[in-house]
Design a protein around this motif. Structure first.
Motif, PDB file in Angstrom:
ATOM      1  N   ILE A 117      -4.949   7.765   3.873  1.00 40.54           N
ATOM      2  CA  ILE A 117      -6.387   7.722   3.647  1.00 40.54           C
ATOM      3  C   ILE A 117      -7.023   8.970   4.248  1.00 40.54           C
ATOM      4  O   ILE A 117      -6.426   9.674   5.063  1.00 40.54           O
ATOM      5  N   ASP A 141      -3.718   7.370  -1.939  1.00 44.63           N
ATOM      6  CA  ASP A 141      -3.426   6.334  -0.950  1.00 44.63           C
ATOM      7  C   ASP A 141      -2.947   5.038  -1.609  1.00 44.63           C
ATOM      8  O   ASP A 141      -2.219   4.256  -1.001  1.00 44.63           O
ATOM      9  N   LYS A 166       1.677   4.555   5.546  1.00 48.39           N
ATOM     10  CA  LYS A 166       2.459   4.974   4.380  1.00 48.39           C
ATOM     11  C   LYS A 166       3.906   5.328   4.744  1.00 48.39           C
ATOM     12  O   LYS A 166       4.690   5.703   3.865  1.00 48.39           O
TER      13      LYS A 166
END
Length: 657
Positions: A117, A141, A166
């Motif tokens: 993000i 994202d 992630k």
């Protein structure tokens, strides 16, 4: 009554003499730059021609200014005030990131993935890669595993900077994609390190900054070097990698500045649109040009109003869907108000809108009504930008009146680094996208099979084509697709436009989203969806037509915040997902579609005759989502996927007609 921020403009655009051809309109340029296309942001500093040079210039000129801000987390877990790092502080960290890349042997043309993000670490990683001449490959994202794997492989990425959220996704594809280094923005735990496969280096951003040589030289590339391979979200098939040079991006920024759209060094910008999207990219670089500050949202779109109140931005960018939610929220509040307040708002709105269209504002109405509505966005917004999709005329008028600011609608795509056509300051006509930015020029090319030609009356119509300094360098590893899209230097957008009598450009159709019904009439789905979406009861809508059928059908996602109270009034109780399947809800939505169609004077065949109500919505009240494959990360409908998902419902609707 005071003067507006810009002198009133009644005619825009400049048609280059003798430039029309047998199958295309005259070439159209910005009226202030009829003889040249600009490419650099600062006329007196032509050497500032790359994104990294813009940053270095900002550090030199505005070193003590706030640059990147984030919200602190208090002891109770709530978000506190914004804390900022200066340009000078960020620059030192960027140098250290660049030194870490140099230690890995990375230089010009080497691709670097960034996944997470919006955050200060994201921007620092980007600038550090540009310091060494590397190419940024940003990943949305919201990307799933398959798209992530495809992009990393296609772009030959071996080093990824990512947020902890992630990390697992990158680790899952690391070996298959040949990833050798992962730099996590946050500290790395022993558990995380244990998950890394043999041969892969996993470290935190702080550790990476300590890994390089302090005296490592910067090796930024020239303006023709690539800044990005930016993958379009794509409504069909695999994403396409758009190759954008530093010159492309800086040209778009120059175009905005050339139109008088400047961010000041005192400005504060809220970053929440995806940094993997070109619209947000250009807004960030534009801010660097003047030493402005950027505050990042917490990462949860549902908390964005809290972030807005904490940051109190002066510049705000959004897509039509975001602005439509602002409109809905304000109008719902007004509808629930007393007769006196409702009447006062409507009277103030009508009077102030008339003033705005004349290039002025009446301080009486602002003091009485609109300073209060302006406070919903922190009270300081002076400039709004809208992009990614057409902004409905009534929403644009609403934003100007209710939030007391300039609103610029932009048109463009990743392939032309976002900026192609923009509504200039002082131009008050809503429903158009303005005139070309001065870094590019446009023309309309005939589409005879859809009966759009440059000789049409009263307005020339055709496919919008763009040529200029901001047009991309082709699709990565897709020469055939590049040749199809770039013809003799002209970027074919697939959008159908017309030039109005005042010289402004208006989007009227989408070439790829036009289909023919059984009786031979052409239907533009996006145009119709914009009309029906004006209903306060409709949150999302997908219009579909079969070439063997003479009518349209639609899948409609009701707006929970308006349909919910309506159902209670009708005595329809229970969980929304179940209760909204009541036939009364379907009848309401179908009546709304007919009403909006009549208001827009649509031909009968353009109004769906049957609908299916999708009441299974997520926490954002969406039935069409990125997660279920029905929307792209830039909030565009994925029509083939929607058709497949609702095939049974579509077939049933047609069979019952």
């Amino acid at each position: 009554m005071g003067a507006g921020p810009s002198a009133l403009v009644e005619h825009i655009g400049f048609q280059v003499p003798d430039s029309a051809t047998e199958n295309s309109s005259a070439v159209i340029r910005n009226r202030h730059f009829p003889k040249e296309l600009i490419s650099v942001p600062f006329k007196d500093e032509p050497e500032i021609d790359t994104c990294f040079k813009i940053f270095a210039r900002a550090v030199e000129k505005y070193g003590n200014n706030d640059m990147l801000g984030h919200r602190t987390i208090e002891a109770d877990g709530t978000a506190g005030p914004y804390q900022f790092e200066s340009y000078a502080t960020v620059s030192k960290q960027v140098d250290r990131i660049g030194a870490g890349l140099a230690k890995l042997g990375y230089g010009e043309g080497k691709t670097i993935g960034i996944f997470g993000i919006n955050s200060a670490a994201w921007i620092k990683s980007l600038l550090g890669s540009w310091r060494q001449g590397c190419v940024c490959v940003p990943l949305y994202d919201t990307l799933g595993a398959e798209s992530t794997k495809f992009i990393l492989k296609d772009a030959d990425v071996t080093t990824v900077f990512c947020a902890h959220a992630k990390l697992a996704q990158v680790l899952d594809v690391a070996q298959d994609c040949g990833i050798t280094t992962i730099v996590q923005f946050e500290p790395v735990s022993d558990d995380d390190k244990a998950k890394a496969p043999e041969g892969l280096t996993l470290m935190s951003l702080d550790e990476f900054m300590d890994s390089g040589d302090a005296d490592a030289a910067a090796t930024p590339c020239a303006k023709d070097g690539l800044a990005y391979i930016m993958y379009t979200s794509g409504t069909t098939g695999n994403p396409k990698g758009v190759r954008l040079s530093h010159g492309n991006v800086t040209a778009s920024v120059a175009g905005l500045i050339g139109m008088g759209i400047e961010i000041l060094q005192t400005d504060v910008y809220l970053s929440y649109l995806p940094l993997a999207h070109i619209f947000e990219t250009v807004m960030q670089i534009l801010g660097l040009c003047s030493g402005a500050a950027v505050g990042f949202y917490q990462g949860n779109i549902r908390l964005i109003m809290d972030d807005i109140q904490a940051l109190r931005p002066t510049v705000f960018a959004g897509v039509p869907r975001v602005y439509s939610r602002f409109y809905d929220k304000v109008m719902q509040t007004i509808e629930a108000s007393s007769w006196v307040k409702k009447t006062m708002f409507n009277t103030a709105f009508e009077n102030q809108l008339d003033n705005v269209r004349k290039g002025t504002r009446n301080a009486f109405w602002d003091n009485l009504v609109f300073n209060k509505t302006k406070a919903h966005l922190g009270g300081r917004v002076r400039l709004m930008a809208s992009g990614a999709a057409p902004l409905p005329a009534h929403i644009m008028d609403f934003l100007k009146v209710v939030f007391c600011c300039e609103v610029h609608q932009g048109y463009g795509m990743t392939e032309n680094a976002a900026a192609a056509v923009i509504t200039p300051g002082g131009y008050t006509r809503a429903g158009t996208i303005g005139e070309p930015v001065p870094c590019c020029e446009i023309k309309l090319e005939d589409v005879p099979e859809l009966e759009y030609t440059s000789s049409d009356k009263p307005f020339p119509r055709g496919e919008i084509c763009i040529r200029g300094h901001n047009v991309f360098h082709g699709y990565h590893n897709l020469p055939d697709k590049t040749a199809e899209t770039l013809v003799d230097g002209w970027l074919h957008t697939g959008d159908i436009g017309q030039v109005l009598e005042d010289g402004s450009l208006q989007i009227i159709d989408r070439k790829k989203n036009i289909f023919k019904l059984a009786q031979g009439e052409y239907v533009a789905a996006e145009e119709l969806e914009m009309v029906f979406h004006r209903s306060k009861y409709i949150n999302q809508i997908f219009v579909y037509g079969d070439s063997t059928q003479s009518t349209l059908v639609a899948i409609v996602v009701p707006d929970v915040e308006t349909v919910g109270p309506w159902m209670s009034e009708q005595g329809i109780e229970g969980d929304f997902n179940v209760a909204a399947k009541d036939p009364k809800v379907r009848d309401l939505l179908l009546a709304e579609i007919k009403k909006e169609g009549a208001n827009a004077k649509l031909a009968g065949f353009k109004v769906p005759k049957a609908i299916f109500v999708e009441s299974d919505v997520n926490e954002l009240n969406q039935g069409f989502t990125i997660e279920n494959g029905c929307m792209t990360p830039s909030f565009k409908l994925r029509r083939p996927q929607l058709k497949a998902r609702y095939k049974a419902e579509i077939d049933k609707m047609y069979s019952q007609q």
